[in-house]
Scaffold this motif. Sequence first.
Motif, PDB file in Angstrom:
ATOM      1  N   UNK A  29     -16.693  32.754   8.910  1.00  0.00           N
ATOM      2  CA  UNK A  29     -15.533  33.538   8.050  1.00  0.00           C
ATOM      3  C   UNK A  29     -15.495  32.879   6.501  1.00  0.00           C
ATOM      4  N   UNK A  30     -15.381  33.783   5.571  1.00  0.00           N
ATOM      5  CA  UNK A  30     -15.293  33.403   4.204  1.00  0.00           C
ATOM      6  C   UNK A  30     -13.485  33.280   4.053  1.00  0.00           C
ATOM      7  N   UNK A  31     -13.060  34.174   4.751  1.00  0.00           N
ATOM      8  CA  UNK A  31     -11.320  34.065   4.456  1.00  0.00           C
ATOM      9  C   UNK A  31     -10.880  34.906   5.606  1.00  0.00           C
ATOM     10  N   UNK A  32      -9.442  34.500   6.022  1.00  0.00           N
ATOM     11  CA  UNK A  32      -8.656  35.306   6.954  1.00  0.00           C
ATOM     12  C   UNK A  32      -7.396  35.394   5.973  1.00  0.00           C
ATOM     13  N   UNK A  33      -7.338  37.020   5.958  1.00  0.00           N
ATOM     14  CA  UNK A  33      -6.131  37.365   5.086  1.00  0.00           C
ATOM     15  C   UNK A  33      -5.188  38.059   5.890  1.00  0.00           C
ATOM     16  N   UNK A  34      -3.956  37.342   5.883  1.00  0.00           N
ATOM     17  CA  UNK A  34      -2.702  37.794   6.672  1.00  0.00           C
ATOM     18  C   UNK A  34      -1.886  38.889   5.754  1.00  0.00           C
ATOM     19  N   UNK A  35      -1.848  39.937   6.072  1.00  0.00           N
ATOM     20  CA  UNK A  35      -1.427  41.122   5.261  1.00  0.00           C
ATOM     21  C   UNK A  35       0.173  41.171   5.633  1.00  0.00           C
ATOM     22  N   UNK A  36       0.944  41.360   4.463  1.00  0.00           N
ATOM     23  CA  UNK A  36       2.445  41.034   4.502  1.00  0.00           C
ATOM     24  C   UNK A  36       2.903  42.152   3.690  1.00  0.00           C
ATOM     25  N   UNK A  37       3.679  43.138   3.933  1.00  0.00           N
ATOM     26  CA  UNK A  37       4.225  44.116   3.271  1.00  0.00           C
ATOM     27  C   UNK A  37       5.414  43.625   2.172  1.00  0.00           C
ATOM     28  N   UNK A  38       5.433  43.889   0.955  1.00  0.00           N
ATOM     29  CA  UNK A  38       6.542  43.593   0.285  1.00  0.00           C
ATOM     30  C   UNK A  38       7.722  44.688   0.276  1.00  0.00           C
ATOM     31  N   UNK A  39       9.017  44.163  -0.015  1.00  0.00           N
ATOM     32  CA  UNK A  39      10.007  44.898   0.094  1.00  0.00           C
ATOM     33  C   UNK A  39      10.338  45.379   1.791  1.00  0.00           C
ATOM     34  N   UNK A  40       9.835  44.360   2.611  1.00  0.00           N
ATOM     35  CA  UNK A  40      10.097  44.036   3.961  1.00  0.00           C
ATOM     36  C   UNK A  40      10.479  42.814   4.487  1.00  0.00           C
ATOM     37  N   UNK A  41      11.499  42.491   5.274  1.00  0.00           N
ATOM     38  CA  UNK A  41      11.634  41.262   5.681  1.00  0.00           C
ATOM     39  C   UNK A  41      10.555  40.534   6.739  1.00  0.00           C
ATOM     40  N   UNK A  42      10.415  39.465   6.812  1.00  0.00           N
ATOM     41  CA  UNK A  42       9.446  38.882   7.334  1.00  0.00           C
ATOM     42  C   UNK A  42       9.755  38.841   8.983  1.00  0.00           C
TER      43      UNK A  42
ATOM     44  N   UNK B 151      15.252  33.852  -5.369  1.00  0.00           N
ATOM     45  CA  UNK B 151      15.765  33.448  -3.960  1.00  0.00           C
ATOM     46  C   UNK B 151      15.778  34.317  -2.812  1.00  0.00           C
ATOM     47  N   UNK B 152      15.933  35.721  -3.273  1.00  0.00           N
ATOM     48  CA  UNK B 152      16.002  36.653  -2.001  1.00  0.00           C
ATOM     49  C   UNK B 152      14.854  36.545  -1.209  1.00  0.00           C
ATOM     50  N   UNK B 153      13.807  36.071  -1.690  1.00  0.00           N
ATOM     51  CA  UNK B 153      12.531  36.126  -1.039  1.00  0.00           C
ATOM     52  C   UNK B 153      11.743  34.969  -0.698  1.00  0.00           C
ATOM     53  N   UNK B 154      13.023  34.117  -0.020  1.00  0.00           N
ATOM     54  CA  UNK B 154      12.490  32.646   0.397  1.00  0.00           C
ATOM     55  C   UNK B 154      11.592  32.842   1.435  1.00  0.00           C
ATOM     56  N   UNK B 155      11.873  34.025   2.329  1.00  0.00           N
ATOM     57  CA  UNK B 155      11.005  34.100   3.779  1.00  0.00           C
ATOM     58  C   UNK B 155       9.454  34.217   3.345  1.00  0.00           C
ATOM     59  N   UNK B 156       8.937  35.018   2.005  1.00  0.00           N
ATOM     60  CA  UNK B 156       7.786  35.391   1.472  1.00  0.00           C
ATOM     61  C   UNK B 156       7.208  33.917   1.046  1.00  0.00           C
ATOM     62  N   UNK B 157       8.258  33.251   0.161  1.00  0.00           N
ATOM     63  CA  UNK B 157       7.621  32.009  -0.226  1.00  0.00           C
ATOM     64  C   UNK B 157       7.265  31.080   0.711  1.00  0.00           C
ATOM     65  N   UNK B 158       8.010  30.922   1.939  1.00  0.00           N
ATOM     66  CA  UNK B 158       7.887  29.795   2.951  1.00  0.00           C
ATOM     67  C   UNK B 158       6.238  30.325   3.489  1.00  0.00           C
ATOM     68  N   UNK B 159       5.863  31.730   3.648  1.00  0.00           N
ATOM     69  CA  UNK B 159       4.344  32.038   4.133  1.00  0.00           C
ATOM     70  C   UNK B 159       3.566  31.362   3.209  1.00  0.00           C
ATOM     71  N   UNK B 160       3.800  31.634   1.749  1.00  0.00           N
ATOM     72  CA  UNK B 160       2.929  31.210   0.691  1.00  0.00           C
ATOM     73  C   UNK B 160       2.719  29.737   0.827  1.00  0.00           C
ATOM     74  N   UNK B 161       3.805  29.073   1.064  1.00  0.00           N
ATOM     75  CA  UNK B 161       3.568  27.662   1.199  1.00  0.00           C
ATOM     76  C   UNK B 161       2.872  27.066   2.201  1.00  0.00           C
ATOM     77  N   UNK B 162       3.217  27.795   3.424  1.00  0.00           N
ATOM     78  CA  UNK B 162       2.188  27.552   4.568  1.00  0.00           C
ATOM     79  C   UNK B 162       0.737  27.436   4.387  1.00  0.00           C
TER      80      UNK B 162
END
Length: 536
Positions: free
Chosen positions: A92-105, A153-164
């Motif tokens: 595998x060159x990459x594993x892409x986890x798809x996450x929709x914007x404007x929706x809670x994790x 600050x409203x998107x801390x859950x998305x930031x958490x995924x990016x940090x992961x």
Amino acid sequence: MSEICSGPDDPVIRILLMGRFGSGSSSSGNTILGEKKFKVKKHESDICEGKTQIGEKQVHVINSPDPQDPDLNKEQLEELKEELIKQCSAGLSAVLLTVPLEQPVKKEEEILEFIKGLFGPEVQKYIMILFTRGDELEDLDEPQTIEEYLQSKDHADLQMLVTECEGRFHCFNNKSKSESQIQELLKKIERMMMKNRGKFTLKQMKRRDSKRGSPVNFSGKSSAEDPDETDVISERKDQIRLVLLGKTGCGKSATGNAIIGRNVFKSSASSTSQTKQCHLETVVRMGKEISVIDTPGLYDTELSEDGIKTEIVKCVTFASPGPHVFIIIIRVGRFTEEEKNTVQHLKKVFGEQIIKYTMILFTYKDQLEKQNKTIEQYLEEGDPDLKKLVDSCGNRFFCLDNESASFPEIKDLLSKIERMVEENGGTHFTSDMFDETEKCIQKIMKQILDEKVKQHKQEHKRLPKTEWKKIYWQLVDQSRREAELSFSDRNVQLLGKTLTSTSEEGTSDTRDTEHKTTGRFMSVILAFRERMCVIQ
């Protein structure tokens, strides 16, 4: 389980797309391929693959079904894992986890854990977040870039995924036909591959295992070869056993499904109970083996006396050596007269100590959200008896929209349960009834396990130590399930006979019968049954 294969000049880029249903993984696959190869608005149960040529690179896209689809049963999930390993075996060159914007994790965090659990920890360096619905950034009152959007600050859950994923992310507008977003994604993947010195590939598991450890020889008479030779198989430290209690229609089964993460319990919003029997389901989630026992409605009058006896024995058997938590489930907006005295009834049945192991869980959280109320406001402004009930359980409560519970919500619930277990010294609830039940189950289990081990050793004379240890614990689990079933069936029959003899032969004969069968357990279960009549 993994190795890194060097080769930055490899002309093939192989991408695995994974995400929850509706996250845009199929649309993103179609965007990369430049054609509608994957079905968009349909639950896919099979892995699909497409190929295209982009410049000098041949791009392969593997699109996986949602691994956290609640309608996937255990067998289907195992088949999906095996097929993913097979499809990705070339690297595998990459594993892409798809996450929709404007929706809670919702389930993304758990899908990340699924990926790492399937391929091994090294795959972490190849995972990138692919945000979808990038067009929504342009539709904001003040259009933003994806970087600006994530800084809110409203998107801390998305930031958490990016940090992961160590800051690796990209954003797609699947409505756009622009090729620049695809070219930019491929550049990011190639930079990631160069940093990782090539593709991610899987090792040959059989070859690896065959080199580990010396084999176990079963031709001798030594008993020291077994991982555990004690008379009692101790319970695992990573287990949590939950018993769900409540009225018919309160949402017990839906709550059980939310905790397990699969649709394993029959659920309905009707006033007619879908659960006529105790039902046990077990799952490994967040590193814990979670066992959920769904029970018939606590005040369900449709159960016959024989049915009540059967379900009592099943509940105690499934929860043995004792539950870590009794969860009383109450539907928001419905607090009945029977529910007011629930804790008192439980204390009569199980003893005063049960209060330390009890939690209230409110369902239909969406009803509160419609009124813009928190559960705390609901308790303060509502029925005083409901507040009194919650207070009697050490103010331990949780609120859940069990029809659409997200992984973070379930994670919070389990964290609360774990804190309660810690406060109880890390132990589960127990009583004479549970103690005697466990002793009987252990005795039956040991007999079954000894026979299984003996038979397996006869059929397989030599095995690697790691393989034998794995097989041994599989035999332990099988023996436990068979022992519980045997114990439950046996005691349902004996309980009926004992109750009959109580009326026909007198107390002394009854005690003799109890002594010959399950001893103290029988007398306790009789008292249990009599007290349950009060609840019914």
